[in-house]
Design a protein around this motif. Structure first.
Motif, PDB file in Angstrom:
ATOM      1  N   LYS A  67      -0.793  12.444   2.240  1.00 21.30           N
ATOM      2  CA  LYS A  67      -0.252  13.760   1.879  1.00 21.30           C
ATOM      3  C   LYS A  67      -1.256  14.670   1.182  1.00 21.30           C
ATOM      4  O   LYS A  67      -1.165  15.895   1.289  1.00 21.30           O
ATOM      5  N   ARG A  68      -2.205  14.104   0.476  1.00 19.63           N
ATOM      6  CA  ARG A  68      -3.205  14.951  -0.177  1.00 19.63           C
ATOM      7  C   ARG A  68      -4.415  15.200   0.728  1.00 19.63           C
ATOM      8  O   ARG A  68      -5.057  16.236   0.629  1.00 19.63           O
ATOM      9  N   PHE A  69      -4.738  14.235   1.585  1.00 22.99           N
ATOM     10  CA  PHE A  69      -5.956  14.381   2.395  1.00 22.99           C
ATOM     11  C   PHE A  69      -5.674  14.639   3.874  1.00 22.99           C
ATOM     12  O   PHE A  69      -6.092  15.659   4.411  1.00 22.99           O
ATOM     13  N   HIS A  70      -4.950  13.727   4.523  1.00 25.60           N
ATOM     14  CA  HIS A  70      -4.847  13.812   5.976  1.00 25.60           C
ATOM     15  C   HIS A  70      -4.054  15.036   6.428  1.00 25.60           C
ATOM     16  O   HIS A  70      -4.555  15.852   7.216  1.00 25.60           O
ATOM     17  N   GLU A  71      -2.840  15.176   5.887  1.00 28.16           N
ATOM     18  CA  GLU A  71      -1.977  16.279   6.345  1.00 28.16           C
ATOM     19  C   GLU A  71      -2.580  17.651   6.045  1.00 28.16           C
ATOM     20  O   GLU A  71      -2.720  18.467   6.971  1.00 28.16           O
ATOM     21  N   PRO A  72      -2.995  17.933   4.777  1.00 30.92           N
ATOM     22  CA  PRO A  72      -3.560  19.264   4.522  1.00 30.92           C
ATOM     23  C   PRO A  72      -4.849  19.533   5.299  1.00 30.92           C
ATOM     24  O   PRO A  72      -5.102  20.661   5.724  1.00 30.92           O
ATOM     25  N   ARG A  73      -5.658  18.470   5.507  1.00 27.16           N
ATOM     26  CA  ARG A  73      -6.910  18.673   6.251  1.00 27.16           C
ATOM     27  C   ARG A  73      -6.605  19.125   7.677  1.00 27.16           C
ATOM     28  O   ARG A  73      -7.269  20.013   8.219  1.00 27.16           O
ATOM     29  N   LYS A  74      -5.564  18.539   8.230  1.00 30.67           N
ATOM     30  CA  LYS A  74      -5.185  18.913   9.599  1.00 30.67           C
ATOM     31  C   LYS A  74      -4.597  20.323   9.630  1.00 30.67           C
ATOM     32  O   LYS A  74      -4.666  21.011  10.643  1.00 30.67           O
ATOM     33  N   GLU A  75      -4.022  20.752   8.500  1.00 27.82           N
ATOM     34  CA  GLU A  75      -3.446  22.109   8.444  1.00 27.82           C
ATOM     35  C   GLU A  75      -4.511  23.173   8.251  1.00 27.82           C
ATOM     36  O   GLU A  75      -4.243  24.354   8.432  1.00 27.82           O
ATOM     37  N   GLY A  76      -5.716  22.775   7.808  1.00 34.00           N
ATOM     38  CA  GLY A  76      -6.808  23.744   7.663  1.00 34.00           C
ATOM     39  C   GLY A  76      -7.295  23.868   6.235  1.00 34.00           C
ATOM     40  O   GLY A  76      -6.688  23.340   5.302  1.00 34.00           O
ATOM     41  N   PRO A  77      -8.415  24.629   6.081  1.00 36.87           N
ATOM     42  CA  PRO A  77      -9.106  24.695   4.788  1.00 36.87           C
ATOM     43  C   PRO A  77      -8.249  25.220   3.646  1.00 36.87           C
ATOM     44  O   PRO A  77      -8.316  24.722   2.529  1.00 36.87           O
ATOM     45  N   ARG A  78      -7.411  26.228   3.911  1.00 33.62           N
ATOM     46  CA  ARG A  78      -6.623  26.813   2.828  1.00 33.62           C
ATOM     47  C   ARG A  78      -5.620  25.792   2.275  1.00 33.62           C
ATOM     48  O   ARG A  78      -5.484  25.640   1.064  1.00 33.62           O
ATOM     49  N   ALA A  79      -4.937  25.105   3.184  1.00 32.66           N
ATOM     50  CA  ALA A  79      -3.965  24.087   2.752  1.00 32.66           C
ATOM     51  C   ALA A  79      -4.677  22.985   1.984  1.00 32.66           C
ATOM     52  O   ALA A  79      -4.179  22.492   0.956  1.00 32.66           O
ATOM     53  N   ALA A  83      -3.969  22.092  -1.970  1.00 37.28           N
ATOM     54  CA  ALA A  83      -3.544  20.750  -2.387  1.00 37.28           C
ATOM     55  C   ALA A  83      -4.464  20.238  -3.494  1.00 37.28           C
ATOM     56  O   ALA A  83      -4.018  19.621  -4.465  1.00 37.28           O
ATOM     57  N   GLY A  84      -5.754  20.516  -3.364  1.00 32.30           N
ATOM     58  CA  GLY A  84      -6.729  20.084  -4.373  1.00 32.30           C
ATOM     59  C   GLY A  84      -6.513  20.804  -5.691  1.00 32.30           C
ATOM     60  O   GLY A  84      -6.563  20.197  -6.766  1.00 32.30           O
ATOM     61  N   ARG A  85      -6.263  22.088  -5.605  1.00 27.68           N
ATOM     62  CA  ARG A  85      -6.052  22.888  -6.813  1.00 27.68           C
ATOM     63  C   ARG A  85      -4.816  22.391  -7.569  1.00 27.68           C
ATOM     64  O   ARG A  85      -4.829  22.223  -8.777  1.00 27.68           O
ATOM     65  N   LYS A  86      -3.743  22.127  -6.818  1.00 31.24           N
ATOM     66  CA  LYS A  86      -2.495  21.694  -7.455  1.00 31.24           C
ATOM     67  C   LYS A  86      -2.624  20.307  -8.080  1.00 31.24           C
ATOM     68  O   LYS A  86      -2.049  20.045  -9.131  1.00 31.24           O
ATOM     69  N   THR A  87      -3.355  19.432  -7.439  1.00 32.16           N
ATOM     70  CA  THR A  87      -3.443  18.071  -7.977  1.00 32.16           C
ATOM     71  C   THR A  87      -4.474  17.971  -9.102  1.00 32.16           C
ATOM     72  O   THR A  87      -4.389  17.070  -9.936  1.00 32.16           O
ATOM     73  N   GLY A  88      -5.427  18.911  -9.128  1.00 27.53           N
ATOM     74  CA  GLY A  88      -6.529  18.790 -10.091  1.00 27.53           C
ATOM     75  C   GLY A  88      -6.179  19.197 -11.505  1.00 27.53           C
ATOM     76  O   GLY A  88      -6.769  18.704 -12.467  1.00 27.53           O
ATOM     77  N   ARG A  89      -5.201  20.081 -11.648  1.00 31.55           N
ATOM     78  CA  ARG A  89      -4.946  20.686 -12.952  1.00 31.55           C
ATOM     79  C   ARG A  89      -4.601  19.638 -14.027  1.00 31.55           C
ATOM     80  O   ARG A  89      -5.006  19.732 -15.169  1.00 31.55           O
TER      81      ARG A  89
END
Ligand code: COA
Length: 271
Positions: A67-79, A83-89
């Motif tokens: 959910k953090r890597f595979h799915e957003p990567r397939k959705e493109g750079p913005r997604a 995902a990285g911004r939301k999980t990093g905080r």
């Protein structure tokens, strides 16, 4: 905010935040990260210590690889970026937290889970826990704070070895490396955590807050700068705690009520 992936409890000035996704070994999805961040913010001003733990077999098996890597990567750079911004905080929140934080590392602890324990002030592991910087095993390098976690908890040789091989190591081995605060057997585990938490609860909260913040900064200063900085921050701390240190901390010593080398002074009325 209502929580689906974390639980928050409070007792006697100690908050416990439990990652509650045991069926996925508490792997971090953006929602879990946001809930953890929210829970931390909610209790920051009203508790003395925060404990971070995982439900079930894992402390935290790192980022959710799907959910953090595979799915957003397939959705493109913005997604992927979002995902990285939301999980990093939450890592920054924990690193800058104004209360002592204690991670209970008593199961699987990989990648971002390793980072999670590293940004807490203290980590108590079981000897049997399994930790690792496993990113190389799926073809990348530790990121999102995990490389920082490696070099800030291990010496250069160990950090290179474990990030390059992805080899897991036990809580007992982590203790030998100084990568956790301590590691104990399963039998001694709960009492070891309790003892640490109790000793933090009885310390002056303003002093504890400044202790961590100043320690983190003077690590990167030369001696002359550190002297100036420590002097200034000490005065700021004394101002905020309204000179409790001299009235009570030194005052009680003057009255021979305790021995500071061995124990803490008794705090001024229920702060
Ligand atoms: N991301 C997504 N799902 C994860 C996960 C992760 N990081 N870690 C575990 N899970 C899931 C598994 O896919 C499995 O899901 P399923 O029941 O739908 O098949 C479930 O959690 C249980 O995992 P499983 O591998 O069956 O349990 P285990 O106890 O045998 O092994 C681990 C636990 C942690 C050793 C293993 O799951 C693993 O290697 N996870 C990845 C750890 C990692 O490299 N993390 C770094 C991420 S930055």
């Amino acid at each position: 905010m209502t929580y689906e992936h974390v639980r928050l409890t409070e007792e006697d000035g100690v908050a416990t935040v439990t990652l509650d996704r045991p069926e996925k070994r508490n792997a971090i999805v953006p929602e879990l990260a946001a809930e953890l961040d929210d829970a931390l913010a909610r209790v920051e001003d009203r508790v003395r210590v925060v404990v971070v733990e995982g439900e079930g077999e894992a402390f935290c098996a790192g980022m959710d690889l799907e959910k953090r890597f595979h799915e957003p990567r397939k959705e493109g750079p913005r997604a992927f970026y979002e995902a990285g911004r939301k999980t990093g905080r939450m890592f920054t929140t924990l690193y800058e937290y104004r209360r002592p934080t204690v991670a209970k590392v008593d199961g699987w602890t990989f990648g971002a889970g390793y980072c999670l324990q590293a940004v807490c002030d203290f980590a108590v592991a079981t000897d049997e826990a399994t930790l690792g910087l496993s990113e190389i095993n799926f073809g990348i390098i530790p990121g999102g704070g995990a490389m920082w976690a490696a070099v800030n908890t291990m010496n250069r040789r160990d950090a290179l070895y474990y990030t390059s091989t992805g080899e897991p190591f036990s809580g007992a081995e982590a203790d030998q490396m100084g990568a956790v605060t301590m590691s104990v057997s399963e039998d001694e585990y709960e009492s070891a955590v309790e003892e640490l938490v109790d000793s933090l609860v009885e310390k002056n909260p303003v002093a504890l807050q400044f202790n961590t913040a100043v320690l983190e900064r003077v690590r990167y200063m030369d001696f002359d700068r550190a002297l100036d900085y420590e002097r200034g921050k000490s005065e700021e701390m004394k101002y905020y705690q309204e000179d409790e240190w001299v009235d009570e901390g030194i005052g009680q010593f003057k009255d021979r009520r305790y021995r500071p080398g061995l124990e803490s002074y008794e705090e001024r009325s229920g702060e």
